[in-house]
Scaffold this active site. Structure first.
Site, PDB file in Angstrom:
ATOM      1  N   GLU A  21       1.913  44.164   7.967  1.00 19.58           N
ATOM      2  CA  GLU A  21       3.066  43.986   7.567  1.00 19.58           C
ATOM      3  C   GLU A  21       3.378  44.721   6.688  1.00 19.58           C
ATOM      4  O   GLU A  21       2.916  45.704   6.161  1.00 19.58           O
ATOM      5  CB  GLU A  21       2.816  42.632   6.512  1.00 19.58           C
ATOM      6  CG  GLU A  21       2.951  41.507   7.620  1.00 19.58           C
ATOM      7  CD  GLU A  21       3.460  40.763   8.247  1.00 19.58           C
ATOM      8  OE1 GLU A  21       4.845  41.437   7.778  1.00 19.58           O
ATOM      9  OE2 GLU A  21       3.774  39.186   9.114  1.00 19.58           O
ATOM     10  N   GLU A 125       0.582  27.312   7.647  1.00 21.95           N
ATOM     11  CA  GLU A 125       1.788  27.354   7.804  1.00 21.95           C
ATOM     12  C   GLU A 125       2.797  26.592   8.261  1.00 21.95           C
ATOM     13  O   GLU A 125       3.710  25.868   8.496  1.00 21.95           O
ATOM     14  CB  GLU A 125       2.082  28.140   9.240  1.00 21.95           C
ATOM     15  CG  GLU A 125       1.345  29.630   9.886  1.00 21.95           C
ATOM     16  CD  GLU A 125       1.552  29.983  10.640  1.00 21.95           C
ATOM     17  OE1 GLU A 125       2.246  29.255  11.673  1.00 21.95           O
ATOM     18  OE2 GLU A 125       0.740  31.356  10.911  1.00 21.95           O
ATOM     19  N   ASP A 202      10.129  37.984  12.743  1.00 25.96           N
ATOM     20  CA  ASP A 202       9.294  37.718  11.940  1.00 25.96           C
ATOM     21  C   ASP A 202       9.831  39.046  10.411  1.00 25.96           C
ATOM     22  O   ASP A 202      10.892  38.847  10.502  1.00 25.96           O
ATOM     23  CB  ASP A 202       7.477  39.049  12.298  1.00 25.96           C
ATOM     24  CG  ASP A 202       6.898  38.723  11.531  1.00 25.96           C
ATOM     25  OD1 ASP A 202       7.629  38.830  10.375  1.00 25.96           O
ATOM     26  OD2 ASP A 202       5.889  38.575  11.522  1.00 25.96           O
TER      27      ASP A 202
HETATM   28  C1  BGC Z   1       2.841  35.532   8.551  1.00 27.81           C
HETATM   29  C2  BGC Z   1       2.007  34.725   9.474  1.00 27.81           C
HETATM   30  C3  BGC Z   1       2.842  34.371  10.435  1.00 27.81           C
HETATM   31  C4  BGC Z   1       3.688  35.362  11.637  1.00 27.81           C
HETATM   32  C5  BGC Z   1       4.077  34.546  12.116  1.00 27.81           C
HETATM   33  C6  BGC Z   1       3.720  36.350   9.615  1.00 27.81           C
HETATM   34  O1  BGC Z   1       5.527  36.826   8.725  1.00 27.81           O
HETATM   35  O2  BGC Z   1       2.376  36.310   7.987  1.00 27.81           O
HETATM   36  O3  BGC Z   1       0.953  34.589   9.184  1.00 27.81           O
HETATM   37  O4  BGC Z   1       1.476  33.225  11.654  1.00 27.81           O
HETATM   38  O5  BGC Z   1       4.669  35.474  10.216  1.00 27.81           O
HETATM   39  O6  BGC Z   1       5.667  34.720  12.366  1.00 27.81           O
HETATM   40 CA    CA Z   2       6.424  39.214   7.722  1.00 33.07          CA
END
Ligand code: BGC
Ligand code: CA
Length: 303
Positions: A21, A125, A202
């Protein structure tokens, strides 16, 4: 030489993250930095020298930004902290969710004025359990938005009047009026929606033309979107389903670095996407990014 219609995609370094990330380009060191959230690693690779290194910081690492002095400002499992670039020492600043063990920090980034924004999400989540925060240069933490589910991509328009934000399960990009002098945001409204079949939005970045580059989790792509019309302008297919974030880097900010994840995939899924978790670089795009804004504070690293 890749052409505009056929950009190249390469793996940057033979390392696979669990949950790669938060890529950020360090102009001073000509390095790409990114995190592996779950094991709490901060990676660095200098493509010029082909030097790879990593810091292990002992707690989940949601996001990092660069400070003016080259060390990191970070949003970790246990709140905001400085991280020493040389030895990984964590100096906690504040944990706005000290009483909530079920949450962790996720994506974060500096705004054009050098404040650090980062949001949280529930480890399971659970919907609406997260928040978006902003840390100012005096190290005061401000709650900016409540009821967030999976706090993710952040980007600011070149004229510094708009802030774009992704709360992933909403499948949309929200736009806020943004005041660069105070770091205030307005009420926000949906800029555009991302159809379910594209995957879940994301992380994101913005290019010099004001277009958004969005990582599509379970969408096998990074794509360029027009924030005004909501039109999908370009898609770059990638050899991993869980694309998590992207940023421009390289000497002239024309290389798009893209992170991905392997977490949650079955053995069968991993067999068809052995590169899941890799850091990719897309070259040959006719787009250019801007230098990452650094965290500005007078406070020394060790207090
Ligand atoms: C999170 C994950 C999540 C995903 C979904 C990521 O930024 O770290 O945990 O499942 O986004 O879009
Ligand atoms: Ca992310």
């Amino acid at each position: 030489m890749p052409d505009a219609t056929n950009p190249s995609v390469d793996v940057v370094v033979p390392h696979r993250c669990d949950l790669g990330e938060g890529p950020v380009w360090d102009e001073e060191r000509q390095a790409i930095c990114w995190v592996d959230i779950l094991p709490g690693h901060i990676h660095e690779y200098r493509p010029g020298e082909r030097v790879y290194s990593r810091l292990e910081i002992g707690q989940m690492a949601g996001a990092v930004a660069l400070r003016e002095d080259g060390h990191f400002m970070a949003a970790l499992q246990h709140g905001f902290a400085f991280v020493d670039r040389e030895n990984g020492t964590v100096v906690p600043i504040c944990d706005p969710e000290e009483d909530d063990d079920g949450n962790r920090f996720n994506d974060g980034k500096c705004d054009p004025a050098g404040r650090f924004w980062a949001g949280t999400m529930a480890l399971d989540e659970r919907a609406g359990a997260g928040n978006l925060y902003m840390m100012d240069g005096a190290l005061n933490c401000h709650l900016k938005k409540t009821g967030v589910s999976i706090s993710n991509g952040l980007a600011w328009s070149g004229d510094q009047k708009k802030m774009y934000y992704i709360d992933s399960p909403t499948h949309s990009v929200t736009v806020f009026d943004y005041d660069p002098s105070r770091g205030d945001i307005g009420p926000g409204k949906v800029a555009f929606r991302i159809p379910e079949e594209e995957g879940t939005p994301d992380g994101m970045t913005i290019d010099r033309e004001g277009m958004l580059w969005i990582a599509h989790w379970d969408g096998w792509q990074v794509a360029r979107w027009h924030p005004g019309s909501g039109e999908k302008l370009l898609s770059i297919p990638l050899p991993a389903a869980r694309i998590t974030s992207c940023t421009f880097g390289g000497p002239d900010y024309r290389d798009l670095y893209v992170t991905s994840a392997a977490t949650g995939l079955t053995d069968d899924e991993l067999a068809v996407q052995p590169l899941a978790g890799s850091l990719f670089v897309v070259r040959g795009l006719h787009a250019q990014g801007e230098p990452a804004s650094r965290f500005l504070t007078e406070t020394p690293l060790r207090t």
